[in-house]
Motif scaffolding. Structure first.
Motif, PDB file in Angstrom:
ATOM      1  N   LEU A 174       0.834  -1.203   0.000  1.00  0.00           N
ATOM      2  CA  LEU A 174       0.000   0.000   0.000  1.00  0.00           C
ATOM      3  C   LEU A 174       0.867   1.250   0.000  1.00  0.00           C
ATOM      4  CD1 LEU A 174      -2.752   1.356   0.141  1.00  0.00           C
ATOM      5  CD2 LEU A 174      -2.682   1.084   2.639  1.00  0.00           C
ATOM      6  N   ARG A 175       1.956   1.213   0.729  1.00  0.00           N
ATOM      7  CA  ARG A 175       2.864   2.372   0.773  1.00  0.00           C
ATOM      8  C   ARG A 175       3.437   2.656  -0.616  1.00  0.00           C
ATOM      9  NH1 ARG A 175       5.099   0.859   4.934  1.00  0.00           N
ATOM     10  NH2 ARG A 175       4.148   2.301   6.415  1.00  0.00           N
ATOM     11  N   ASP A 176       3.833   1.612  -1.347  1.00  0.00           N
ATOM     12  CA  ASP A 176       4.348   1.803  -2.703  1.00  0.00           C
ATOM     13  C   ASP A 176       3.284   2.415  -3.610  1.00  0.00           C
ATOM     14  OD1 ASP A 176       6.780   0.759  -1.970  1.00  0.00           O
ATOM     15  OD2 ASP A 176       6.645  -1.053  -3.190  1.00  0.00           O
ATOM     16  N   VAL A 177       2.064   1.900  -3.528  1.00  0.00           N
ATOM     17  CA  VAL A 177       0.970   2.414  -4.360  1.00  0.00           C
ATOM     18  C   VAL A 177       0.671   3.864  -4.020  1.00  0.00           C
ATOM     19  CG1 VAL A 177      -1.512   2.207  -4.798  1.00  0.00           C
ATOM     20  CG2 VAL A 177      -0.073   0.161  -4.804  1.00  0.00           C
ATOM     21  N   ALA A 178       0.595   4.176  -2.726  1.00  0.00           N
ATOM     22  CA  ALA A 178       0.289   5.544  -2.304  1.00  0.00           C
ATOM     23  C   ALA A 178       1.361   6.523  -2.763  1.00  0.00           C
ATOM     24  CB  ALA A 178       0.135   5.591  -0.782  1.00  0.00           C
ATOM     25  N   ALA A 179       2.626   6.126  -2.650  1.00  0.00           N
ATOM     26  CA  ALA A 179       3.721   6.999  -3.076  1.00  0.00           C
ATOM     27  C   ALA A 179       3.651   7.265  -4.568  1.00  0.00           C
ATOM     28  CB  ALA A 179       5.061   6.374  -2.705  1.00  0.00           C
ATOM     29  N   LEU A 180       3.355   6.233  -5.342  1.00  0.00           N
ATOM     30  CA  LEU A 180       3.281   6.385  -6.797  1.00  0.00           C
ATOM     31  C   LEU A 180       2.152   7.345  -7.183  1.00  0.00           C
ATOM     32  CD1 LEU A 180       4.921   5.000  -9.112  1.00  0.00           C
ATOM     33  CD2 LEU A 180       2.939   3.504  -9.405  1.00  0.00           C
ATOM     34  N   ILE A 181       0.985   7.163  -6.574  1.00  0.00           N
ATOM     35  CA  ILE A 181      -0.144   8.032  -6.899  1.00  0.00           C
ATOM     36  C   ILE A 181       0.142   9.469  -6.481  1.00  0.00           C
ATOM     37  CG2 ILE A 181      -2.583   8.497  -6.470  1.00  0.00           C
ATOM     38  CD1 ILE A 181      -2.905   5.465  -5.913  1.00  0.00           C
ATOM     39  N   ALA A 182       0.624   9.644  -5.253  1.00  0.00           N
ATOM     40  CA  ALA A 182       0.859  10.995  -4.740  1.00  0.00           C
ATOM     41  C   ALA A 182       1.883  11.751  -5.576  1.00  0.00           C
ATOM     42  CB  ALA A 182       1.318  10.925  -3.285  1.00  0.00           C
ATOM     43  N   THR A 183       2.839  11.029  -6.146  1.00  0.00           N
ATOM     44  CA  THR A 183       3.923  11.663  -6.885  1.00  0.00           C
ATOM     45  C   THR A 183       3.546  11.969  -8.335  1.00  0.00           C
ATOM     46  OG1 THR A 183       5.529  10.541  -5.474  1.00  0.00           O
ATOM     47  CG2 THR A 183       6.352  11.406  -7.570  1.00  0.00           C
TER      48      THR A 183
END
Length: 376
Positions: A124-133
């Motif tokens: 989830l952290r990887d997905v969230a970072a990708l979306i936020a960036t």
């Protein structure tokens, strides 16, 4: 004016993914995500909706059915990805979606991102970072799952990358989290770990992370000192390779051998490539994303190592292992060996005898069993 026909969830199939009465192609969490995102999707321009973790297409195809175009969808497991493509074709929606890798382009400028919450907080952290960036600054993430698989920590992980987190009411034992106000950070990087002389790298969705799980550690301790095979046409095979720890171990222990590693998970394949590179053996290890060992010819291998998965998403099932055992048998030449570690409670020895050949126990501890099966 008549209302459009509701999306036919009942027509979704899991094929070619493993099927069974306890394994479904859609559930109440998919329906809740779609209902909670309906107004957002209705106003989204073409190409601005992305879907991540859509197991067999319920989210992306329902969005396309409701009128969205150029929907981007990512599914980690190759069998699930193929199910999405087949379901899209069966429903006449193939021209409305794109199956994509989980990278910046998957979410670039997206205004609505639908997410099935992964079991792993690191994923989830990887997905969230990708979306936020990489998504639009106005992006709204609608992330949902079954209550029994959700934790408060998921809110916290999303809060690391978004300024506002809201929570829906529960419905049919499901809930949705909304994330807004992205805080751009950086693209996901693999976690690093070391076990003895073995370097391990793992992206968030890879099983066990940057460490050896108990079963793999037991398997590595009992692999043969001089396995048959190792030539380029008969490589040592790490089947369902995960982070590539077994493949890297084999390449380090047998410096003249060619090694082949396969997994259907995109996160696992990316992790395995990072692992073999970190161990300096990338030139002798071929890593492919494949459902089973379909790229390997029949009767072509002398040695296969396998730590079979026993989860399909969040569901516990033994059907995954049976498919892997049968394909290992197809690829092994007569007399070739399948070295396998499994949770002792799964009691796979009889299945290995039936599907592969004569099987003997090599090691056993309180939780796991290592066996070797000779192809009959």
């Amino acid at each position: 004016m008549t209302s459009p026909a509701p999306f036919p969830f009942e027509r979704l199939s899991r094929r070619p993914d493993v099927e069974g009465p306890d394994l479904v192609a859609s559930d109440a969490a998919d329906r809740l995500i779609l209902d909670e995102s309906a107004d957002l999707r209705a106003g989204a321009p073409a190409g601005s909706i992305a879907v991540i973790g859509d197991t067999h297409g319920a989210l992306a195809l329902a969005a396309a059915h409701d009128g969205a175009r150029d929907v981007r969808v990512h599914q980690d497991a190759l069998a699930g990805e193929r199910a999405i493509v087949q379901n899209a074709g069966a429903l006449g929606l193939g021209d409305r979606l794109q199956v994509v890798s989980l990278d910046a382009d998957a979410v670039r400028s997206a205004r609505v991102v639908l997410v099935r919450l992964p079991r792993s907080l690191d994923a989830l952290r990887d997905v969230a970072a990708l979306i936020a960036t990489h998504a639009s600054p106005e992006v709204v993430v609608v992330a949902g799952g079954r209550l029994k698989h959700m934790t408060r920590a998921m809110n916290d992980v999303l809060g690391e990358h978004f300024g506002r987190i809201d929570v829906s009411l529960a419905r049919q034992k499901s809930r949705v989290l909304f994330a807004r106000d992205p805080r751009p950070t950086h693209d996901p990087v693999p976690a690093s770990g070391r076990e003895g002389d073995l370097e391990i790298r793992a992206f968030g969705g890879a099983f066990a992370g940057a460490r050896l799980d108990h079963g793999t550690r037991l398997l590595l301790a009992h692999l043969p000192a001089d396995p048959a095979g190792g030539a380029s046409e008969d490589p040592l095979i790490d089947f369902a390779c995960g982070t590539g720890a077994v493949a890297a171990h084999l390449a380090l222990r047998h410096p003249d051998a060619a090694v082949y590693a396969s997994d259907q998970s995109a996160a696992a394949v990316a992790s395995a490539r990072a692992t073999v590179a970190a161990n300096g053996v990338a030139d002798r290890v071929e890593i492919v994303r494949d459902d089973l060992l379909s790229a390997r010819p029949a009767a072509s291998a002398s040695f296969i190592a396998l730590n079979p998965p026993f989860h399909s998403g969040a569901a516990l099932t033994d059907r995954l292992a049976f498919r892997l055992f049968a394909d290992a048998a197809r690829v092994l030449r007569p007399g070739g060996e399948l070295w396998c570690v499994w949770n002792s409670g799964m009691a796979y020895r009889g299945d290995l005898e039936r599907l592969v050949g004569p099987t003997r126990q090599v090691a056993r501890d309180a939780k796991f069993t290592v066996t070797v099966s000779a192809r009959r």
